[in-house]
Design a protein around this motif. Structure first.
Motif, PDB file in Angstrom:
ATOM      1  N   SER A 272     -55.722  29.251 -15.439  1.00 34.30           N
ATOM      2  CA  SER A 272     -56.859  29.724 -16.215  1.00 34.30           C
ATOM      3  C   SER A 272     -57.986  28.728 -16.078  1.00 34.30           C
ATOM      4  O   SER A 272     -57.808  27.610 -15.585  1.00 34.30           O
ATOM      5  CB  SER A 272     -56.467  29.924 -17.678  1.00 34.30           C
ATOM      6  OG  SER A 272     -55.742  28.820 -18.179  1.00 34.30           O
TER       7      SER A 272
ATOM      8  N   LEU B  81     -62.517  38.464 -23.889  1.00 37.14           N
ATOM      9  CA  LEU B  81     -62.022  37.858 -22.662  1.00 37.14           C
ATOM     10  C   LEU B  81     -61.617  36.419 -22.955  1.00 37.14           C
ATOM     11  O   LEU B  81     -62.439  35.591 -23.336  1.00 37.14           O
ATOM     12  CB  LEU B  81     -63.123  37.887 -21.595  1.00 37.14           C
ATOM     13  CG  LEU B  81     -62.745  37.455 -20.178  1.00 37.14           C
ATOM     14  CD1 LEU B  81     -61.780  38.450 -19.552  1.00 37.14           C
ATOM     15  CD2 LEU B  81     -64.004  37.333 -19.323  1.00 37.14           C
TER      16      LEU B  81
ATOM     17  N   VAL C 149     -60.114  31.293 -20.172  1.00 40.93           N
ATOM     18  CA  VAL C 149     -59.650  32.611 -19.749  1.00 40.93           C
ATOM     19  C   VAL C 149     -58.730  32.490 -18.533  1.00 40.93           C
ATOM     20  O   VAL C 149     -58.951  31.651 -17.661  1.00 40.93           O
ATOM     21  CB  VAL C 149     -60.860  33.528 -19.423  1.00 40.93           C
ATOM     22  CG1 VAL C 149     -61.742  32.915 -18.354  1.00 40.93           C
ATOM     23  CG2 VAL C 149     -60.403  34.917 -19.017  1.00 40.93           C
TER      24      VAL C 149
ATOM     25  N   ARG D 252     -56.863  35.442 -13.506  1.00 41.02           N
ATOM     26  CA  ARG D 252     -56.664  36.829 -13.088  1.00 41.02           C
ATOM     27  C   ARG D 252     -57.459  37.789 -13.964  1.00 41.02           C
ATOM     28  O   ARG D 252     -57.941  38.822 -13.485  1.00 41.02           O
ATOM     29  CB  ARG D 252     -55.181  37.196 -13.089  1.00 41.02           C
ATOM     30  CG  ARG D 252     -54.502  37.226 -14.453  1.00 41.02           C
ATOM     31  CD  ARG D 252     -53.071  37.701 -14.312  1.00 41.02           C
ATOM     32  NE  ARG D 252     -52.293  36.846 -13.445  1.00 41.02           N
ATOM     33  CZ  ARG D 252     -51.255  37.240 -12.719  1.00 41.02           C
ATOM     34  NH1 ARG D 252     -50.867  38.499 -12.761  1.00 41.02           N
ATOM     35  NH2 ARG D 252     -50.593  36.398 -11.965  1.00 41.02           N
ATOM     36  N   GLU D 253     -57.619  37.449 -15.236  1.00 38.21           N
ATOM     37  CA  GLU D 253     -58.385  38.315 -16.126  1.00 38.21           C
ATOM     38  C   GLU D 253     -59.878  38.212 -15.844  1.00 38.21           C
ATOM     39  O   GLU D 253     -60.607  39.204 -15.921  1.00 38.21           O
ATOM     40  CB  GLU D 253     -58.066  37.966 -17.577  1.00 38.21           C
ATOM     41  CG  GLU D 253     -56.632  38.324 -17.959  1.00 38.21           C
ATOM     42  CD  GLU D 253     -56.170  37.651 -19.239  1.00 38.21           C
ATOM     43  OE1 GLU D 253     -57.024  37.078 -19.962  1.00 38.21           O
ATOM     44  OE2 GLU D 253     -54.962  37.683 -19.516  1.00 38.21           O
TER      45      GLU D 253
ATOM     46  N   THR E 166     -55.283  36.775  -7.759  1.00 35.13           N
ATOM     47  CA  THR E 166     -54.842  36.444  -9.118  1.00 35.13           C
ATOM     48  C   THR E 166     -54.155  35.088  -9.203  1.00 35.13           C
ATOM     49  O   THR E 166     -53.642  34.724 -10.262  1.00 35.13           O
ATOM     50  CB  THR E 166     -53.888  37.536  -9.636  1.00 35.13           C
ATOM     51  OG1 THR E 166     -52.755  37.628  -8.747  1.00 35.13           O
ATOM     52  CG2 THR E 166     -54.586  38.884  -9.695  1.00 35.13           C
TER      53      THR E 166
END
Length: 364
Positions: free
Chosen positions: A41, A62, A98, A101-102, A37
Protein backbone atom coordinates in the motif's frame (compact mmCIF):
# COMPACT_ATOMS: atom_id res chain seq x y z
CA UNK A 1 -4.15 14.96 -29.80
CA UNK A 2 -3.54 11.22 -29.89
CA UNK A 3 -1.48 10.19 -26.87
CA UNK A 4 0.11 6.75 -26.49
CA UNK A 5 0.79 5.83 -22.85
CA UNK A 6 3.17 2.95 -22.11
CA UNK A 7 2.38 1.43 -18.72
CA UNK A 8 -0.75 1.10 -16.59
CA UNK A 9 0.70 1.87 -13.19
CA UNK A 10 -0.17 4.91 -11.10
CA UNK A 11 1.58 7.40 -13.40
CA UNK A 12 0.23 5.99 -16.65
CA UNK A 13 -3.35 5.59 -15.47
CA UNK A 14 -3.51 9.01 -13.81
CA UNK A 15 -2.04 10.68 -16.90
CA UNK A 16 -4.48 8.83 -19.16
CA UNK A 17 -7.45 9.81 -17.01
CA UNK A 18 -6.40 13.45 -16.93
CA UNK A 19 -5.65 13.60 -20.66
CA UNK A 20 -8.98 12.03 -21.57
CA UNK A 21 -10.79 14.57 -19.42
CA UNK A 22 -8.83 17.31 -21.23
CA UNK A 23 -10.21 16.08 -24.56
CA UNK A 24 -7.29 14.06 -25.90
CA UNK A 25 -7.50 10.66 -27.59
CA UNK A 26 -5.60 8.27 -25.28
CA UNK A 27 -4.48 4.66 -25.62
CA UNK A 28 -2.76 2.78 -22.76
CA UNK A 29 -0.62 -0.31 -23.35
CA UNK A 30 0.45 -2.50 -20.45
CA UNK A 31 2.87 -5.42 -20.38
CA UNK A 32 1.07 -7.35 -17.63
CA UNK A 33 -1.87 -9.58 -18.58
CA UNK A 34 -4.16 -7.69 -16.20
CA UNK A 35 -4.22 -4.77 -13.75
CA UNK A 36 -0.94 -4.29 -11.88
CA UNK A 37 -1.81 -5.21 -8.31
CA UNK A 38 1.64 -6.10 -6.97
CA UNK A 39 2.89 -4.28 -3.91
CA UNK A 40 1.41 -3.46 -0.54
CA UNK A 41 0.00 0.00 0.00
CA UNK A 42 1.03 3.61 -0.41
CA UNK A 43 0.69 6.80 1.59
CA UNK A 44 -0.82 9.68 -0.37
CA UNK A 45 -0.03 13.16 0.90
CA UNK A 46 -2.41 16.15 0.54
CA UNK A 47 -1.17 17.14 -2.93
CA UNK A 48 -1.98 13.66 -4.21
CA UNK A 49 -5.42 13.44 -2.62
CA UNK A 50 -6.16 16.85 -4.16
CA UNK A 51 -5.08 15.52 -7.57
CA UNK A 52 -7.31 12.45 -7.13
CA UNK A 53 -10.16 14.83 -6.36
CA UNK A 54 -9.51 16.69 -9.62
CA UNK A 55 -9.47 13.37 -11.47
CA UNK A 56 -12.94 12.60 -10.12
CA UNK A 57 -11.79 9.86 -7.75
CA UNK A 58 -13.38 10.16 -4.34
CA UNK A 59 -10.75 9.34 -1.75
CA UNK A 60 -13.26 9.46 1.13
CA UNK A 61 -13.97 5.77 0.57
CA UNK A 62 -10.47 4.93 -0.63
CA UNK A 63 -7.96 3.64 1.90
CA UNK A 64 -7.58 4.95 5.44
CA UNK A 65 -7.19 8.56 6.60
CA UNK A 66 -4.15 9.12 8.83
CA UNK A 67 -3.89 11.71 11.61
CA UNK A 68 -0.42 11.19 13.10
CA UNK A 69 2.97 9.77 12.14
CA UNK A 70 5.10 8.56 15.04
CA UNK A 71 8.67 7.41 15.58
CA UNK A 72 9.44 4.86 18.31
CA UNK A 73 12.45 3.02 19.64
CA UNK A 74 12.51 -0.79 19.63
CA UNK A 75 11.08 -0.91 23.15
CA UNK A 76 8.15 1.38 22.29
CA UNK A 77 9.50 4.67 23.62
CA UNK A 78 8.10 7.53 21.52
CA UNK A 79 10.69 9.78 19.88
CA UNK A 80 8.40 12.24 18.12
CA UNK A 81 4.91 12.63 16.67
CA UNK A 82 3.99 14.49 13.49
CA UNK A 83 0.44 15.87 13.47
CA UNK A 84 -0.77 15.08 9.93
CA UNK A 85 -3.98 17.02 10.47
CA UNK A 86 -1.84 20.17 10.43
CA UNK A 87 -1.09 19.56 6.74
CA UNK A 88 -4.73 18.63 6.15
CA UNK A 89 -5.84 22.00 7.53
CA UNK A 90 -3.09 23.87 5.68
CA UNK A 91 -3.70 22.32 2.27
CA UNK A 92 -7.36 21.35 2.45
CA UNK A 93 -6.91 17.64 1.76
CA UNK A 94 -6.01 14.70 4.04
CA UNK A 95 -3.25 12.14 4.16
CA UNK A 96 -4.62 8.75 3.08
CA UNK A 97 -3.06 5.30 3.15
CA UNK A 98 -4.41 2.99 0.45
CA UNK A 99 -3.67 -0.48 -0.88
CA UNK A 100 -1.91 -0.15 -4.23
CA UNK A 101 -4.32 -2.50 -5.95
CA UNK A 102 -7.25 -0.36 -4.84
CA UNK A 103 -5.59 2.82 -6.05
CA UNK A 104 -4.82 1.21 -9.42
CA UNK A 105 -8.40 -0.06 -9.72
CA UNK A 106 -9.80 3.40 -8.94
CA UNK A 107 -7.53 5.05 -11.50
CA UNK A 108 -8.19 2.41 -14.18
CA UNK A 109 -11.98 2.56 -14.02
CA UNK A 110 -13.17 2.19 -17.62
CA UNK A 111 -9.98 3.55 -19.22
CA UNK A 112 -9.00 2.04 -22.60
CA UNK A 113 -6.15 -0.18 -21.37
CA UNK A 114 -4.75 -2.91 -23.61
CA UNK A 115 -3.17 -5.56 -21.38
CA UNK A 116 -0.53 -8.06 -22.47
CA UNK A 117 0.88 -5.46 -24.85
CA UNK A 118 4.05 -4.06 -23.34
CA UNK A 119 6.27 -1.68 -25.29
CA UNK A 120 9.44 -3.42 -26.48
CA UNK A 121 10.98 -0.56 -28.43
CA UNK A 122 10.28 3.11 -29.00
CA UNK A 123 11.21 5.68 -31.63
CA UNK A 124 11.04 8.93 -29.64
CA UNK A 125 11.21 11.29 -32.62
CA UNK A 126 8.03 9.78 -34.09
CA UNK A 127 6.15 9.03 -30.85
CA UNK A 128 6.17 5.44 -32.06
CA UNK A 129 6.20 2.23 -30.02
CA UNK A 130 6.57 -1.39 -31.06
CA UNK A 131 4.50 -3.66 -28.85
CA UNK A 132 5.07 -7.28 -27.84
CA UNK A 133 3.90 -9.36 -30.77
CA UNK A 134 5.21 -6.92 -33.36
CA UNK A 135 2.39 -4.38 -33.65
CA UNK A 136 3.47 -0.75 -33.96
CA UNK A 137 1.43 2.18 -32.62
CA UNK A 138 2.06 5.86 -33.19
CA UNK A 139 0.61 9.02 -31.71
CA UNK A 140 1.17 12.74 -31.52
CA UNK A 141 2.72 12.18 -28.08
CA UNK A 142 4.30 9.10 -26.45
CA UNK A 143 4.45 8.89 -22.66
CA UNK A 144 6.78 6.32 -21.12
CA UNK A 145 5.19 5.42 -17.78
CA UNK A 146 6.43 1.85 -17.91
CA UNK A 147 8.36 1.73 -14.67
CA UNK A 148 11.96 1.36 -13.60
CA UNK A 149 12.82 -0.96 -16.49
CA UNK A 150 11.12 1.33 -19.00
CA UNK A 151 11.59 0.48 -22.68
CA UNK A 152 10.70 4.05 -23.61
CA UNK A 153 13.38 5.43 -21.30
CA UNK A 154 15.90 2.96 -22.73
CA UNK A 155 15.27 4.44 -26.18
CA UNK A 156 15.82 7.91 -24.75
CA UNK A 157 18.60 7.42 -22.18
CA UNK A 158 20.23 4.10 -23.00
CA UNK A 159 21.16 1.82 -20.10
CA UNK A 160 19.26 1.83 -16.80
CA UNK A 161 20.84 4.61 -14.69
CA UNK A 162 19.61 3.24 -11.35
CA UNK A 163 21.94 1.70 -8.79
CA UNK A 164 21.26 -0.12 -5.54
CA UNK A 165 21.32 1.91 -2.32
CA UNK A 166 22.31 -1.04 -0.11
CA UNK A 167 18.89 -1.26 1.58
CA UNK A 168 15.90 -3.52 0.91
CA UNK A 169 12.30 -3.70 2.04
CA UNK A 170 10.33 -6.82 2.95
CA UNK A 171 6.64 -6.06 3.34
CA UNK A 172 3.13 -7.46 3.55
CA UNK A 173 -0.20 -7.18 5.33
CA UNK A 174 -1.50 -8.72 8.50
CA UNK A 175 -5.21 -9.01 9.24
CA UNK A 176 -4.62 -10.19 12.79
CA UNK A 177 -6.03 -7.71 15.32
CA UNK A 178 -3.39 -5.31 16.64
CA UNK A 179 -3.30 -2.10 18.64
CA UNK A 180 -2.72 -0.13 15.43
CA UNK A 181 -5.08 -1.79 12.94
CA UNK A 182 -8.05 0.47 13.67
CA UNK A 183 -5.99 3.52 14.65
CA UNK A 184 -5.18 6.49 12.46
CA UNK A 185 -1.47 6.39 13.24
CA UNK A 186 1.51 5.54 11.09
CA UNK A 187 4.39 4.22 13.19
CA UNK A 188 8.07 3.83 12.36
CA UNK A 189 10.14 1.87 14.85
CA UNK A 190 13.78 2.75 14.45
CA UNK A 191 16.60 0.39 15.30
CA UNK A 192 20.34 0.99 15.06
CA UNK A 193 20.67 -0.54 11.59
CA UNK A 194 17.08 -1.39 10.65
CA UNK A 195 13.53 -0.09 10.69
CA UNK A 196 10.01 -1.50 11.03
CA UNK A 197 7.05 0.45 9.65
CA UNK A 198 3.39 -0.11 10.49
CA UNK A 199 0.42 1.67 8.86
CA UNK A 200 -3.29 0.74 8.91
CA UNK A 201 -4.70 0.37 5.39
CA UNK A 202 -8.41 -0.05 6.14
CA UNK A 203 -10.64 -3.14 6.00
CA UNK A 204 -8.85 -4.67 8.98
CA UNK A 205 -5.42 -4.63 7.32
CA UNK A 206 -2.14 -3.41 8.74
CA UNK A 207 0.73 -2.84 6.32
CA UNK A 208 4.07 -3.82 7.78
CA UNK A 209 7.53 -3.46 6.34
CA UNK A 210 11.05 -4.20 7.48
CA UNK A 211 13.98 -2.24 6.04
CA UNK A 212 17.42 -3.81 6.39
CA UNK A 213 20.79 -3.48 4.72
CA UNK A 214 21.48 -6.24 2.18
CA UNK A 215 23.37 -6.96 -1.02
CA UNK A 216 22.63 -9.30 -3.96
CA UNK A 217 22.98 -12.95 -3.08
CA UNK A 218 23.43 -12.34 0.63
CA UNK A 219 21.16 -12.64 3.66
CA UNK A 220 17.86 -10.75 3.42
CA UNK A 221 18.13 -10.63 -0.38
CA UNK A 222 15.47 -11.87 -2.77
CA UNK A 223 14.84 -15.65 -2.63
CA UNK A 224 16.55 -15.95 0.76
CA UNK A 225 15.07 -19.29 1.88
CA UNK A 226 15.42 -18.28 5.53
CA UNK A 227 13.95 -14.79 5.28
CA UNK A 228 11.09 -15.33 7.75
CA UNK A 229 13.47 -16.79 10.33
CA UNK A 230 15.96 -13.98 9.76
CA UNK A 231 13.32 -11.29 10.21
CA UNK A 232 12.02 -12.94 13.37
CA UNK A 233 15.51 -13.10 14.81
CA UNK A 234 16.38 -9.53 13.78
CA UNK A 235 13.17 -7.92 15.04
CA UNK A 236 12.19 -10.34 17.79
CA UNK A 237 11.55 -8.65 21.11
CA UNK A 238 10.55 -5.32 19.56
CA UNK A 239 7.54 -3.39 20.84
CA UNK A 240 3.95 -4.46 20.25
CA UNK A 241 2.58 -5.07 17.63
CA UNK A 242 5.80 -6.27 15.96
CA UNK A 243 5.57 -9.76 17.58
CA UNK A 244 2.09 -10.22 16.09
CA UNK A 245 3.36 -9.20 12.66
CA UNK A 246 6.28 -11.62 12.85
CA UNK A 247 4.03 -14.43 14.01
CA UNK A 248 1.42 -13.96 11.26
CA UNK A 249 3.67 -13.47 8.21
CA UNK A 250 2.42 -15.31 5.14
CA UNK A 251 2.63 -13.49 1.79
CA UNK A 252 5.77 -11.36 1.78
CA UNK A 253 7.13 -9.10 -0.96
CA UNK A 254 10.69 -7.98 -1.64
CA UNK A 255 11.73 -4.53 -2.88
CA UNK A 256 15.38 -3.53 -3.34
CA UNK A 257 16.00 0.22 -3.06
CA UNK A 258 17.18 1.89 -6.29
CA UNK A 259 18.27 5.45 -6.90
CA UNK A 260 19.60 7.59 -9.71
CA UNK A 261 20.30 11.20 -10.61
CA UNK A 262 17.24 12.86 -12.13
CA UNK A 263 18.16 14.81 -15.26
CA UNK A 264 16.52 18.11 -16.16
CA UNK A 265 15.38 16.79 -19.54
CA UNK A 266 13.71 13.37 -19.76
CA UNK A 267 12.46 13.15 -23.32
CA UNK A 268 13.02 14.04 -26.92
CA UNK A 269 10.68 15.37 -29.54
CA UNK A 270 7.08 14.31 -28.84
CA UNK A 271 8.16 11.67 -26.29
CA UNK A 272 8.44 12.10 -22.53
CA UNK A 273 8.44 10.10 -19.30
CA UNK A 274 6.44 9.89 -16.08
CA UNK A 275 6.66 8.03 -12.77
CA UNK A 276 9.45 5.59 -11.97
CA UNK A 277 10.63 5.66 -15.57
CA UNK A 278 11.76 9.24 -14.95
CA UNK A 279 12.67 9.23 -11.26
CA UNK A 280 13.20 5.94 -9.49
CA UNK A 281 13.75 6.53 -5.77
CA UNK A 282 13.81 4.44 -2.59
CA UNK A 283 10.46 4.17 -0.77
CA UNK A 284 11.78 5.68 2.45
CA UNK A 285 10.10 9.08 1.94
CA UNK A 286 6.79 7.53 0.75
CA UNK A 287 7.03 9.59 -2.43
CA UNK A 288 6.99 7.17 -5.38
CA UNK A 289 3.23 7.13 -5.99
CA UNK A 290 2.93 10.79 -5.00
CA UNK A 291 5.50 11.94 -7.54
CA UNK A 292 3.79 9.78 -10.17
CA UNK A 293 0.50 11.58 -9.55
CA UNK A 294 2.29 14.94 -9.62
CA UNK A 295 3.76 14.02 -13.02
CA UNK A 296 0.33 13.09 -14.35
CA UNK A 297 -1.20 16.35 -13.10
CA UNK A 298 1.39 18.59 -14.76
CA UNK A 299 1.68 16.45 -17.89
CA UNK A 300 -2.08 16.80 -18.46
CA UNK A 301 -1.54 20.56 -18.60
CA UNK A 302 1.53 20.29 -20.83
CA UNK A 303 0.48 17.99 -23.69
CA UNK A 304 0.06 20.18 -26.73
CA UNK A 305 2.65 22.59 -25.34
CA UNK A 306 6.30 22.39 -24.30
CA UNK A 307 7.10 18.91 -22.97
CA UNK A 308 10.63 19.98 -22.04
CA UNK A 309 9.17 22.66 -19.77
CA UNK A 310 7.10 19.92 -18.07
CA UNK A 311 10.23 17.85 -17.55
CA UNK A 312 12.29 20.72 -16.17
CA UNK A 313 9.52 21.75 -13.78
CA UNK A 314 8.95 18.25 -12.50
CA UNK A 315 12.66 17.41 -12.26
CA UNK A 316 13.22 20.47 -10.08
CA UNK A 317 10.58 19.25 -7.61
CA UNK A 318 11.14 15.47 -7.79
CA UNK A 319 14.85 15.85 -7.06
CA UNK A 320 14.06 17.09 -3.55
CA UNK A 321 12.43 13.92 -2.16
CA UNK A 322 14.65 11.75 -4.35
CA UNK A 323 17.82 13.13 -2.78
CA UNK A 324 16.49 12.64 0.74
CA UNK A 325 15.20 9.15 -0.04
CA UNK A 326 18.53 8.19 -1.63
CA UNK A 327 20.28 9.05 1.62
CA UNK A 328 17.98 6.54 3.38
CA UNK A 329 17.46 9.25 5.99
CA UNK A 330 14.29 7.63 7.34
CA UNK A 331 16.09 4.36 8.00
CA UNK A 332 18.76 6.27 9.93
CA UNK A 333 16.35 8.31 12.04
CA UNK A 334 17.34 6.74 15.35
CA UNK A 335 20.37 9.05 15.46
CA UNK A 336 18.36 12.27 15.21
CA UNK A 337 14.65 11.52 15.83
CA UNK A 338 14.66 12.56 19.47
CA UNK A 339 16.19 15.95 18.74
CA UNK A 340 12.99 17.61 17.48
CA UNK A 341 9.97 18.50 19.61
CA UNK A 342 6.64 17.46 18.12
CA UNK A 343 5.71 20.99 17.02
CA UNK A 344 8.94 21.35 15.08
CA UNK A 345 8.67 17.91 13.46
CA UNK A 346 5.11 18.76 12.42
CA UNK A 347 6.11 22.13 10.99
CA UNK A 348 9.05 20.67 9.05
CA UNK A 349 6.92 17.87 7.64
CA UNK A 350 4.08 20.18 6.63
CA UNK A 351 6.49 22.52 4.86
CA UNK A 352 8.27 19.65 3.09
CA UNK A 353 5.01 18.41 1.58
CA UNK A 354 4.62 21.71 -0.27
CA UNK A 355 8.25 21.65 -1.45
CA UNK A 356 7.73 18.14 -2.81
CA UNK A 357 4.52 18.99 -4.72
CA UNK A 358 4.06 20.83 -8.01
CA UNK A 359 0.34 20.94 -7.27
CA UNK A 360 0.64 22.49 -3.79
CA UNK A 361 3.28 25.00 -4.93
CA UNK A 362 0.85 26.14 -7.63
CA UNK A 363 -2.41 25.94 -5.69
CA UNK A 364 -1.40 27.22 -2.25
Amino acid sequence: MRVIVAGAGVAGLAAARGLLAAGHDVEVYEEAPGPRTAGGSVTLWPGSTAILDELGIGYANLGWRLETMESWTEDGRRLFTVDLTSAERRYGHPCVHVARRELVAALAGDLPVVYGAGVEHAVPERAEARLAGGRTVRGDVLVGADGRRSAVRRALWGDDPATLSGWVTWQGFTTAPTSLTGARRAVMIAGRRELCGLIPAGEGRLLWWFDVQASPGGPFWKDDPDIVRRLRERFGGWADPVPTVLETMNEIDFFPHHRHTIPAIWGRGPTTLAGDAAHTMPPTMAQGANQALEDAWLLTRSVGGDLRAYERARARIARRPALLASSEVTNRQRSYAGLFPDWMATRLHTASLRRFSSYLLTAS
